[in-house]
Scaffold this active site. Structure first.
Site, PDB file in Angstrom:
ATOM      1  N   SER A 246       0.847  -1.200   0.000  1.00 23.01           N
ATOM      2  CA  SER A 246       0.000   0.000   0.000  1.00 23.01           C
ATOM      3  C   SER A 246       0.876   1.242   0.000  1.00 23.01           C
ATOM      4  O   SER A 246       1.953   1.255   0.608  1.00 23.01           O
ATOM      5  CB  SER A 246      -0.906   0.023   1.233  1.00 23.01           C
ATOM      6  OG  SER A 246      -0.158   0.343   2.386  1.00 23.01           O
ATOM      7  N   ASP A 247       0.417   2.282  -0.674  1.00 24.59           N
ATOM      8  CA  ASP A 247       1.058   3.582  -0.459  1.00 24.59           C
ATOM      9  C   ASP A 247       0.850   3.934   1.013  1.00 24.59           C
ATOM     10  O   ASP A 247      -0.014   3.371   1.685  1.00 24.59           O
ATOM     11  CB  ASP A 247       0.484   4.652  -1.396  1.00 24.59           C
ATOM     12  CG  ASP A 247       1.480   5.789  -1.617  1.00 24.59           C
ATOM     13  OD1 ASP A 247       2.388   5.984  -0.772  1.00 24.59           O
ATOM     14  OD2 ASP A 247       1.360   6.502  -2.643  1.00 24.59           O
ATOM     15  N   TRP A 248       1.648   4.857   1.518  1.00 23.38           N
ATOM     16  CA  TRP A 248       1.672   5.132   2.957  1.00 23.38           C
ATOM     17  C   TRP A 248       0.343   5.740   3.408  1.00 23.38           C
ATOM     18  O   TRP A 248       0.034   6.873   3.098  1.00 23.38           O
ATOM     19  CB  TRP A 248       2.854   6.054   3.272  1.00 23.38           C
ATOM     20  CG  TRP A 248       4.117   5.307   3.604  1.00 23.38           C
ATOM     21  CD1 TRP A 248       4.908   5.521   4.696  1.00 23.38           C
ATOM     22  CD2 TRP A 248       4.739   4.229   2.886  1.00 23.38           C
ATOM     23  NE1 TRP A 248       5.966   4.630   4.700  1.00 23.38           N
ATOM     24  CE2 TRP A 248       5.892   3.830   3.613  1.00 23.38           C
ATOM     25  CE3 TRP A 248       4.434   3.522   1.723  1.00 23.38           C
ATOM     26  CZ2 TRP A 248       6.727   2.786   3.198  1.00 23.38           C
ATOM     27  CZ3 TRP A 248       5.262   2.484   1.309  1.00 23.38           C
ATOM     28  CH2 TRP A 248       6.385   2.134   2.042  1.00 23.38           C
TER      29      TRP A 248
END
Ligand SMILES: *[C@@H]1O[C@H](CO)[C@@H](O)[C@H](O)[C@H]1NC(C)=O
Ligand SMILES: *[C@@H]1O[C@H](CO)[C@@H](O)[C@H](O)[C@H]1NC(C)=O
Ligand SMILES: *[C@@H]1O[C@H](CO)[C@@H](O)[C@H](O)[C@H]1NC(C)=O
Ligand SMILES: *[C@@H]1O[C@H](CO)[C@@H](O)[C@H](O)[C@H]1NC(C)=O
Length: 735
Positions: A246-248
């Protein structure tokens, strides 16, 4: 006359950097030794700032699995000293040199590995760059998907040859910073495949170990919990066997994200909303207990994570992390090696000469020279004075945001011009502000004036001069049209150097008759000034070409930042595809760039197997493998007819048959399907050869949901740009 054959891009024979079957065998063996808690630890981040890297997972001693270290970013390693600040992706692209793009990847990967980084968060093909205002376009390569795909593959292969897991990001349709965490997107299936997915297919084909899903929504589902994007398209259609990260803070659920294909959550805590909330770890364990998530899904996640780690050989003697992103004052080993040489070569060969009246350039021992503009010097407070480069003060050699690195040093233009001026006995006059009166005073009596102007952008968590990531306009910053006007009013040989993150509108500057030359130097990293001197003084002929279009007016691009929803209505028609279809004259077209020499093109040869071939067939990394097989070559002879050694970028464009089952008028006028850079001595000829893959002559047929080679006559042109067409041919594919 000599003939030299350049064996360009052996695309059909790209080696798989990662042996997935062998990696899965090791992963499967390890999986049997893990407890449920250990499995959960591998897929869950330990939390923002809770480890030395920007992302860290739990560790498993029994199999020697470390707390995995994930670190930004695409042009160099963030939050560490003593690393190389390479030219940005947009500059790597403007070299059009696959060997240099590859070398850059090798060097980035080597620095990562030496620092103990397991997953290097790059390269970028999302944003693809359909909106010229998009804040992070410069982190990636080009809004042309073919070009972006080649650059992704070469960078990934380079990084992974060095032993680090690359991360292709952001998947998918994350084209702007404004409202990126809430934007809802949708796109027709053909555009999805032919533009936005295309470079990710190359990334998967090149063996990329990880892919990062993006912040935005896709058809009302978050990208990190989209069954269509992750499970169906990336893992099913493209056959991706690695880890989806996942992106942050882009995860929004426990079970749905697990079931739709997410394999690792980062950073493991939701750092905003509300602070400290965690979707996986214990919660994922509970969701498995209740049957909301099958155990097989967790095992699949772990297998994928382990496969990347084993596949890159990170289970053997991998360096430890001896630094900390969040209190790293000089920490970590020096990992730069001789990479400044690569950084300088890329910066030099990325420079695009846009205008050069009467051979104003190169400069040959000028008597006197004015250097004007704050972009000519390093920020007096230091090159790294602004966190994550979030300001535009002094020389612009990087955009801002998480895709930045600390400059170990920064050679600004004036730093490099001074010693040259001393050697040449050139008198320098300087005005290192953007004040027009001061600039004019410096330039009034000098033989030449060099004016440095900028346009910056970055990531939306920092606002710079009112630009919240995305650019508000495509005009020069700090009213530098006025600065150029003031200088050109008093100096008859004015040269403008542009340091910009992407397209910039130059009409006001071009209207000044005394502006004799314009150079685009992009955002060129730590060696920027040295590279500029190499070109301005003729040590090397400029050989960069634009990896995007420069328009006459910003509105000509036909795409803009949108408030909350983007349905991608422009379809395939972004950048030059749009200008060509709408018959809009660009100022400087895609692929354009001048040289100190001249080239002629001759002898177009088509050597193609034009039988349509069977339906796509079995899938491997990147999709049906037949799409990546060669259907033959197109070649052309290039001759340097000028007086200096120089390199030319020859470009191949293809026009699909006018009538396909996708419907009339739906086809771009022409699409890039090959490029080759060739260095030639004066009078020398060489042959450039473009390999065509089956995919390069296919289109996505939306009703059958397949790649199809259309029947009919294909147009072929080889040229010096997308509009400077030198050789034409055609071939036909019959039923
Ligand atoms: C994921 O894709 C596989 C086939 O590739 C399918 O069997 C499975 O049901 C899909 N998972 C979900 C949650 O749709
Ligand atoms: C810096 O990081 C190290 C290692 O993670 C830690 O032990 C130390 O307490 C940190 N120091 C500060 C001032 O935060
Ligand atoms: C270019 O050179 C020619 C011939 O010397 C001269 O007539 C012309 O004015 C020059 N153009 C500019 C823009 O200086
Ligand atoms: C350098 O330039 C100055 C002024 O233009 C001149 O007087 C001097 O002789 C030059 N020196 C050399 C070494 O060319």
């Amino acid at each position: 006359m000599w003939q030299r054959v350049v064996p360009l891009l052996a695309l059909a024979t790209l080696s798989q950097a990662l042996d997935w079957d062998a990696a899965y065998a090791k992963a499967n063996a390890a999986l049997t030794k893990l407890t449920q808690d250990e499995k959960l630890a591998i897929v869950t981040g330990v939390g923002w700032t809770k480890g030395p890297c920007v992302g860290n997972t739990g560790s498993v001693n029994s199999i020697g699995y470390p707390s995995l270290c994930l670190q930004d970013g695409p042009l160099g390693i963030r939050f560490v000293e003593k690393v190389t600040a390479f030219p940005a992706g947009v500059n790597a692209a403007s070299t059009w040199d696959v060997d240099l793009i590859h070398e850059r990847g090798v060097a980035l990967g080597a620095e990562s590995k030496a620092l103990g980084i397991n997953v290097h968060l790059g390269p970028v093909a999302g944003a693809l760059g359909k909106i010229p205002f998009g804040g992070r376009n410069w982190e990636g390569f080009s809004p042309d998907p073919y070009f972006a795909g080649i650059a992704m593959a070469e960078t990934i292969k380079g990084m992974q040859e060095s032993g680090v897991q690359a991360c292709a990001k952001h998947f998918l349709l994350n084209e702007q910073e404004k409202n990126r965490e809430t934007m809802d997107t949708s796109v027709d299936d053909r555009t999805l495949h032919e533009l936005y997915l295309w470079p990710f297919a190359d990334a998967v084909h090149a063996g990329v170990a990880t892919v990062m899903c993006s912040y935005n929504k896709f058809k009302t589902f978050w990208a990190c919990e989209s069954e269509e994007l992750l499970n169906h398209t990336l893992k099913g259609e493209l056959g991706f066997r690695g880890t989806v990260i996942s992106d942050w803070n882009a995860q929004h659920s426990t079970a749905l994200s697990a079931n739709t294909g997410l394999d690792m959550t980062m950073p493991g805590t939701d750092f905003n909303n509300p602070p400290g909330s965690v979707y996986w770890g214990v919660k994922l364990g509970q969701a498995i207990t209740t049957g909301e998530v099958p155990q097989s899904r967790l095992d699949d996640m772990v297998r994928r994570n382990l496969a990347g780690w084993y596949g890159l050989g990170q289970d053997k003697n991998y360096p430890p992390v001896t630094w900390n992103s969040f209190n790293n004052t000089g920490g970590g080993p020096n990992v730069q090696g001789d990479h400044k040489r690569i950084a300088r070569t890329i910066a030099r060969d990325s420079i695009v000469l846009l205008k050069n009246i009467n051979n104003t350039l190169p400069l040959i021992k000028p008597k006197s020279l004015a250097i004007v503009g704050q972009d000519a010097i390093v920020n007096p407070a230091g090159a790294n004075a602004c966190a994550d480069r979030g300001c535009n003060i002094g020389h612009l050699a990087m955009g801002w945001g998480s895709g930045t690195a600390q400059f170990p040093y920064l050679i600004a233009p004036l730093d490099a011009i001074r010693p040259q001026a001393i050697a040449d006995n050139t008198t320098l006059a300087t005005s290192t502000s953007d004040d027009p009166d001061a600039g004019a005073n410096a330039a009034r009596d000098t033989e030449f004036a060099l004016v440095f102007i900028t346009s910056d952008s970055g990531e939306g968590y920092i606002t710079v001069e009112g630009n919240q990531g995305d650019r508000l306009t495509l005009d020069p910053w700090h009213d530098c049209n006025d600065l150029v006007e003031a200088v050109a009013a008093v100096n008859k040989k004015t040269i403008v150097v542009v340091n910009s993150v992407g397209p910039i509108i130059l009409e006001t500057i071009l209207a000044q008759p005394n502006v004799l030359a314009i150079v685009w130097a992009g955002i060129a990293g730590q060696e920027s000034g040295n590279a500029l001197v190499d070109v301005l003084y003729g040590g090397t002929s400029p050989s960069g070409k634009l990896p995007y279009t420069i328009a006459r007016r910003a509105a000509d691009y036909g795409t803009t930042i949108l408030p909350g929803t983007d349905t991608f209505d422009e379809g395939l028609f972004v950048d030059y595809r749009h200008f060509d279809k709408a018959a809009i004259e660009p100022r400087y077209e895609f692929g354009f760039g001048l040289s100190y020499s001249k080239f002629t093109y001759s002898t177009l040869i088509l050597d193609l197997d034009t039988t349509p071939g069977p339906a796509p067939g079995p899938t491997g990394p990147g999709g049906p493998l037949s799409l990546f097989s060669s259907i033959g070559h197109i070649s052309a002879t290039i001759t340097n007819t000028g007086r200096v050694a120089a390199a030319e970028v020859a470009q191949l464009y293809i026009t699909l048959p006018a009538s396909t089952s996708a419907g009339e008028g739906d086809i771009p006028v022409r699409q890039l399907r090959g490029f080759a850079k060739i260095s030639l001595a004066p009078g020398e000829s060489g042959v450039v050869s473009f390999v065509l893959r089956r995919r390069d002559v296919s289109y996505w047929e939306a009703t059958s949901m397949e790649w199809v080679v259309p029947r009919g006559v294909f147009g072929v042109v080889v040229g010096a740009s997308s509009r400077d067409l030198r050789l034409e041919g055609r071939f036909s594919v019959d039923a």
